[in-house]
Motif scaffolding. Sequence first.
Motif, PDB file in Angstrom:
ATOM      1  N   MET A   1      62.234 -27.907 -14.862  1.00 38.96           N
ATOM      2  CA  MET A   1      61.920 -27.692 -16.286  1.00 38.96           C
ATOM      3  C   MET A   1      62.348 -26.307 -16.769  1.00 38.96           C
ATOM      4  O   MET A   1      61.928 -25.220 -15.964  1.00 38.96           O
ATOM      5  CB  MET A   1      60.475 -28.263 -16.460  1.00 38.96           C
ATOM      6  N   ASN A   2      62.706 -26.092 -18.001  1.00 39.03           N
ATOM      7  CA  ASN A   2      62.996 -24.891 -18.465  1.00 39.03           C
ATOM      8  C   ASN A   2      61.850 -23.719 -18.377  1.00 39.03           C
ATOM      9  O   ASN A   2      60.594 -24.479 -18.791  1.00 39.03           O
ATOM     10  CB  ASN A   2      63.608 -24.922 -19.973  1.00 39.03           C
ATOM     11  N   ARG A   3      61.951 -22.689 -18.059  1.00 43.89           N
ATOM     12  CA  ARG A   3      60.835 -21.670 -17.822  1.00 43.89           C
ATOM     13  C   ARG A   3      60.104 -21.518 -19.235  1.00 43.89           C
ATOM     14  O   ARG A   3      58.943 -21.462 -19.394  1.00 43.89           O
ATOM     15  CB  ARG A   3      61.367 -20.332 -17.239  1.00 43.89           C
ATOM     16  N   ARG A   4      60.850 -21.292 -20.243  1.00 43.83           N
ATOM     17  CA  ARG A   4      60.445 -21.384 -21.735  1.00 43.83           C
ATOM     18  C   ARG A   4      59.630 -22.458 -22.160  1.00 43.83           C
ATOM     19  O   ARG A   4      58.386 -22.300 -22.792  1.00 43.83           O
ATOM     20  CB  ARG A   4      61.540 -20.930 -22.561  1.00 43.83           C
ATOM     21  N   LEU A   5      60.071 -23.563 -21.796  1.00 39.99           N
ATOM     22  CA  LEU A   5      59.379 -24.881 -22.239  1.00 39.99           C
ATOM     23  C   LEU A   5      57.881 -25.010 -21.437  1.00 39.99           C
ATOM     24  O   LEU A   5      57.141 -25.198 -21.840  1.00 39.99           O
ATOM     25  CB  LEU A   5      60.153 -26.132 -21.613  1.00 39.99           C
ATOM     26  N   LYS A   6      58.174 -24.582 -20.029  1.00 40.68           N
ATOM     27  CA  LYS A   6      56.832 -24.530 -19.232  1.00 40.68           C
ATOM     28  C   LYS A   6      55.811 -23.764 -19.838  1.00 40.68           C
ATOM     29  O   LYS A   6      54.716 -23.874 -19.897  1.00 40.68           O
ATOM     30  CB  LYS A   6      56.973 -24.164 -17.735  1.00 40.68           C
ATOM     31  N   ASP A   7      56.096 -22.349 -20.364  1.00 45.77           N
ATOM     32  CA  ASP A   7      55.374 -21.470 -21.061  1.00 45.77           C
ATOM     33  C   ASP A   7      54.730 -22.002 -22.053  1.00 45.77           C
ATOM     34  O   ASP A   7      53.461 -21.715 -22.542  1.00 45.77           O
ATOM     35  CB  ASP A   7      56.035 -19.969 -21.231  1.00 45.77           C
ATOM     36  N   HIS A   8      55.534 -22.548 -22.947  1.00 47.95           N
ATOM     37  CA  HIS A   8      55.299 -23.033 -24.229  1.00 47.95           C
ATOM     38  C   HIS A   8      54.039 -24.037 -24.210  1.00 47.95           C
ATOM     39  O   HIS A   8      53.044 -24.090 -24.518  1.00 47.95           O
ATOM     40  CB  HIS A   8      56.195 -23.792 -24.961  1.00 47.95           C
TER      41      HIS A   8
END
Length: 66
Positions: A1-8
């Motif tokens: 999964m995309n790192r930015r999506l995980k952070d969000h």
Amino acid sequence: MNRRLKDHLRKRTPATGDREMFEELRREMKKAVPEIAESIRAREALAAKLRIAASKPSRSTEQEQD
């Protein structure tokens, strides 16, 4: 999964829902899934028939060659 999506997603709190709402959704899905599967099977069968029909030469083409 995309790192930015995980952070969000980590920053968000999980949604809460009424247990009855989830049970109703589950019941509706149990009814809908067989209908969807049957629709897919019917479309696949139709697509197969159309592919077979398209691969056969038409009768008028056969008569012109004679």
